[in-house]
Enzyme design. Structure first.
Site, PDB file in Angstrom:
ATOM      1  CE1 TYR A 147    -116.331 -38.341  51.549  1.00 29.24           C
ATOM      2  CE2 TYR A 147    -116.918 -36.321  52.683  1.00 29.24           C
ATOM      3  CZ  TYR A 147    -115.968 -37.234  52.288  1.00 29.24           C
ATOM      4  OH  TYR A 147    -114.664 -37.038  52.632  1.00 29.24           O
ATOM      5  CE  LYS A 205    -109.693 -50.674  41.764  1.00 30.71           C
ATOM      6  NZ  LYS A 205    -108.255 -50.811  41.402  1.00 30.71           N
ATOM      7  CG  ASP A 237    -105.594 -48.694  41.228  1.00 33.19           C
ATOM      8  OD1 ASP A 237    -106.156 -48.142  40.270  1.00 33.19           O
ATOM      9  OD2 ASP A 237    -105.455 -49.930  41.315  1.00 33.19           O
ATOM     10  CG  ASP A 261    -111.689 -36.146  50.953  1.00 40.44           C
ATOM     11  OD1 ASP A 261    -111.270 -34.986  51.074  1.00 40.44           O
ATOM     12  OD2 ASP A 261    -111.744 -36.948  51.896  1.00 40.44           O
ATOM     13  CG  ASP A 265    -106.063 -33.988  51.365  1.00 41.03           C
ATOM     14  OD1 ASP A 265    -106.883 -33.143  50.951  1.00 41.03           O
ATOM     15  OD2 ASP A 265    -105.919 -34.249  52.572  1.00 41.03           O
TER      16      ASP A 265
END
Ligand code: IPM
Ligand code: MN
Length: 377
Positions: A147, A205, A237, A261, A265
């Protein structure tokens, strides 16, 4: 805080933001009944719809008020077609702008399932996960990562040929959010539901990305300062399947901005959906609380959306103020609100459409206010 109480700035924003914020306000008013309110509420417009009407995202006085506030409560921003000339979402100043300008480096998103809350899976409403298995907090880095506004396009002959987003991970940014996660794990009462172990899971990651290797190395360094807390690791993942199959393993989770982010969710499904997901954007000097669900334009004006995420955001706000100012009165009000939420949910008394019910946003707010009044001050 001034003698008139804590100054709480409300930013209703767009779409269903004002609808849920009105119910959050109702809850605050109910908590304050019968006593001089320990806070002062002040509302400021702004967002994408405001931009379409006025040509700016909000007024300078509103930004100044947010800056001067003891705490901020945001509804949601974003409206179809509301774009700044550079293509960015109009209204972003209230969310991404404040996160960066007020240096709100930790985005703290609790994921806890309350008894009585249903999971909507394939159109059916049932309880899939057990409330005793879902009680974690995901801490998302909130000021850098993907971001970071270090992005651009290469245009040649009126054609975009390349687009680049630069993912920045700094020592300062990683250290402070990771330390926040460890401090939180230390302060939480119970540890992970699985085994009661205090644990911080670093989600990254690092098998591929340099920035993630740096983030994890920083995590390892800081973990040594907290020998009583178990450091834990997951590639992002793999994490997405473990969190579904084995949510009880997680206590506090920390990740970089964009990964945080996405996984929050996903995690919201465990807690009943986005209608229950609240977040606190926390910095050293400021904090802003919000329901995570966004402005949901297609439901705007219908009073159908679930205001519980906003109730949880209000609860977080009160707890943050209570801790910051060592003010037990506010802690007591947060406890009352939480008790009102829990009793209303367990009784299934405020099921909005996303829970398979027909209760409106306003009725859900009325029921919370009523429950609050039933809980001794
Ligand atoms: C969130 C939202 C925001 C984000 C949007 C509205 C810019 O999705 O708070 O998670 O991407 O951070
Ligand atoms: Mn999001």
């Amino acid at each position: 805080m001034s003698s008139a109480g804590y100054r709480i700035v409300l930013l209703p924003g767009d779409g269903t933001g004002p609808e849920v914020l009105a119910e959050g306000r109702k809850a605050l008013d109910a908590l304050a009944e019968g006593d001089a309110a320990p806070w002062r509420l002040e509302e400021h417009p702004g967002g994408g719809q405001y931009y379409l009407a006025h040509g700016r995202e909000w007024e300078p006085e509103s930004e100044a008020a947010a800056r001067a506030a003891d705490a901020i409560l945001l509804g949601a921003v974003g409206w179809p077609g509301a774009r700044l000339p550079n293509g960015d979402m109009a209204g972003g100043a209230l969310v991404l702008g404040l996160r960066s300008r007020l240096d709100l480096f930790a985005n703290v998103r609790p994921c806890r399932l309350y008894p009585g809350v249903l999971h909507r899976i394939s159109g059916e409403y049932r309880q899939v996960w057990d409330p005793k298995h879902v009680d974690m907090v995901i801490v998302r880095e909130n000021t850098e990562g993907l971001y970071t506004p270090a992005r651009g396009v290469l245009r040649r002959a009126d054609e975009t040929e390349v687009a680049v987003d630069t993912r920045i991970i700094t020592k300062k940014g990683a250290e402070r959010v990771i330390r926040y996660a460890f401090e939180l794990a230390r302060a939480r009462p119970r540890g992970a539901p699985e085994d009661g172990v205090r644990r911080v899971t670093c989600v990254d990651k690092s098998n591929v990305l340099e920035g993630c290797r740096f983030f994890r190395a920083t995590f390892d360094r800081i973990a040594k300062e907290y020998p009583e807390i178990e450091p834990d690791y997951a590639y992002v993942d793999a994490f997405t399947q473990w969190i579904v199959r084995n949510p009880e393993h997680y206590d506090v989770v920390v990740s970089t901005n964009m990964m945080g982010d996405i996984i929050t969710d996903l995690a919201s499904v465990l807690q009943g959906g986005m209608g229950f997901a609240a977040g606190g954007n926390i910095g050293g000097d400021h904090a802003m609380f919000e329901p995570v669900h966004g402005s949901a334009p297609k439901y705007a004006g219908q009073h159908r959306v679930n205001p519980f995420a906003t109730f949880f955001a209000v609860e977080m706000l009160l707890r943050w103020l209570a801790e910051r100012h060592s003010d037990a009165r506010l802690g007591r009000q947060a406890d009352r609100l939480e008790a009102a939420i829990a009793t209303t949910l367990v009784a299934g008394r405020a099921r909005t459409y996303d829970q398979g019910g027909e209760v409106s946003t306003i009725q859900a707010g009325d029921r919370i206010a009523e429950a609050i009044r039933g809980i001794p001050r």
